[in-house]
Design an enzyme around this catalytic site. Sequence first.
Site, short mmCIF file in Angstrom:
data_model
loop_
_atom_site.label_atom_id
_atom_site.label_comp_id
_atom_site.label_asym_id
_atom_site.label_seq_id
_atom_site.Cartn_x
_atom_site.Cartn_y
_atom_site.Cartn_z
N PHE A 203 0.86 -1.20 0.00
CA PHE A 203 0.00 0.00 0.00
C PHE A 203 0.89 1.24 0.00
CE2 PHE A 203 -3.25 -2.79 1.93
CZ PHE A 203 -4.37 -2.37 1.24
N HIS A 204 0.63 2.17 -0.89
CA HIS A 204 1.33 3.46 -0.79
C HIS A 204 0.57 4.61 -1.41
CE1 HIS A 204 2.57 2.34 -4.87
NE2 HIS A 204 2.81 3.61 -5.07
N ARG A 205 -0.62 4.36 -1.98
CA ARG A 205 -1.36 5.45 -2.62
C ARG A 205 -1.82 6.45 -1.58
NH1 ARG A 205 0.37 4.10 -6.40
NH2 ARG A 205 0.43 4.52 -8.24
#
Length: 364
Positions: A203-205
């Site tokens: 996850f990094h958005r």
Amino acid sequence: MKKVLVCVGTRPNLIKITQLERCFRSYPDIEYKLLHTGQHYDYNMNDIFFQQLGVKAPDVFLNINQGSQIEVISQIMKKFEEFILDYKPNLVLVPGDVNSSFACAFVASRYNIPVAHIESGLRSFDKTMPEEVNRILIDDVAELFFVTEPSGEENLLKENKIASKIHYVGNSMIDSLVAFMPLIDKSEIRKNITADDYYLVTFHRPANVDDSKNLKIVAEILTQISKKRKVVFPIHPRTRKRFHEFGFENVIENENIIITEPLGYLDFISLVKNARAVITDSGGVQEETTFLSVPCVTLRQSTERPITVTEGTNTMCELEVETLLEILNSIDKGAYKKGAIPKFWDGKTSERIAKEVNEFLTNH
Ligand code: UD1
Ligand code: UDP
């Protein structure tokens, strides 16, 4: 000599160019130089890819990564301007949709230097994503459009780009997968982290991790899926920072959740290849799972890579626990689609790009 300047700055950029230099060597009249903006700078987000994947060290390093997005973009623009006024490239080649790619493309176009865009035409139709705005702006100034999937071509034509400038060359990220598969298969990461049957998660958005309400849902998702099997979670620096800031670190302290630093490519893809499923909000990982025929659930509102859903192994899902669990159950039951590999995702995209660039420079 014609001068081709390839501009990178982030992890996904690097994965998209590993085979380019080799392919440009077939054209002795082209001088190939690599410029790195410095946007990503941690060892595990940058140097490891140069070391493991044999990417040539940057010829030019701008070393810019401090400040707000606009500060970073504007500082890259300023330094890049100075460099190209001196170096005078005949063509600037940018991959993807990150701030570095936009900054370099914009400055090059201002000096009438042709811009070629790798991964052109992708659209999520969600302008709250910084990458969507970057993609549109890069394509607005580009003169050569290298497309990975049919939607890219369709979007560009709808935006009135000239058909002869659009080249469906396939996916240069897949070139790296093909080239490094023998090394990927030698990775010992699964043994090192003692995980055989696991979900791989990234996850990094900003939409998922910068908003505390959504990051809490991410933490809940990790907790719930870790009740089914182990979860391996190589954590992006942005995400680690947010978990800390919002005070959620303890939520994911769970013996079934294996948190690692961002991983080198060989280890990461080895984990993708052997995962029960991948749960992600990454762009590139949607494509890699399609190529490897691994189930992928993308927790986002939209994808700019629709072929991974229509032909590949990707499924879009709201950031929501119940629907995700239903999809994961269907994978356990063997009811999940197997997918197919899209056209020209064959390991030869960089060759096609080099050939088209050479033709363009010969005629320009
Ligand atoms: C950027 C791209 C995104 C891409 C992602 C790949 C933009 C707008 N976003 O997002 O499209 O999917 O890279 O990973 O260009 N940081 C570190 N060390 C690093 C890199 C980043 O600590 O090596 C931290 C810094 O605190 C930084 C934050 O992460 O402020 C965000 O970095 P940034 O490059 O702005 O965006 P990414 O989230 O990495
Ligand atoms: N990747 C990696 N190590 C990791 C996570 C990702 O090598 O810990 C690779 C991944 O295989 C893919 C690229 O980085 O090739 C994708 O980067 P990311 O998800 O950060 O960016 P996006 O594709 O969303 O822009």
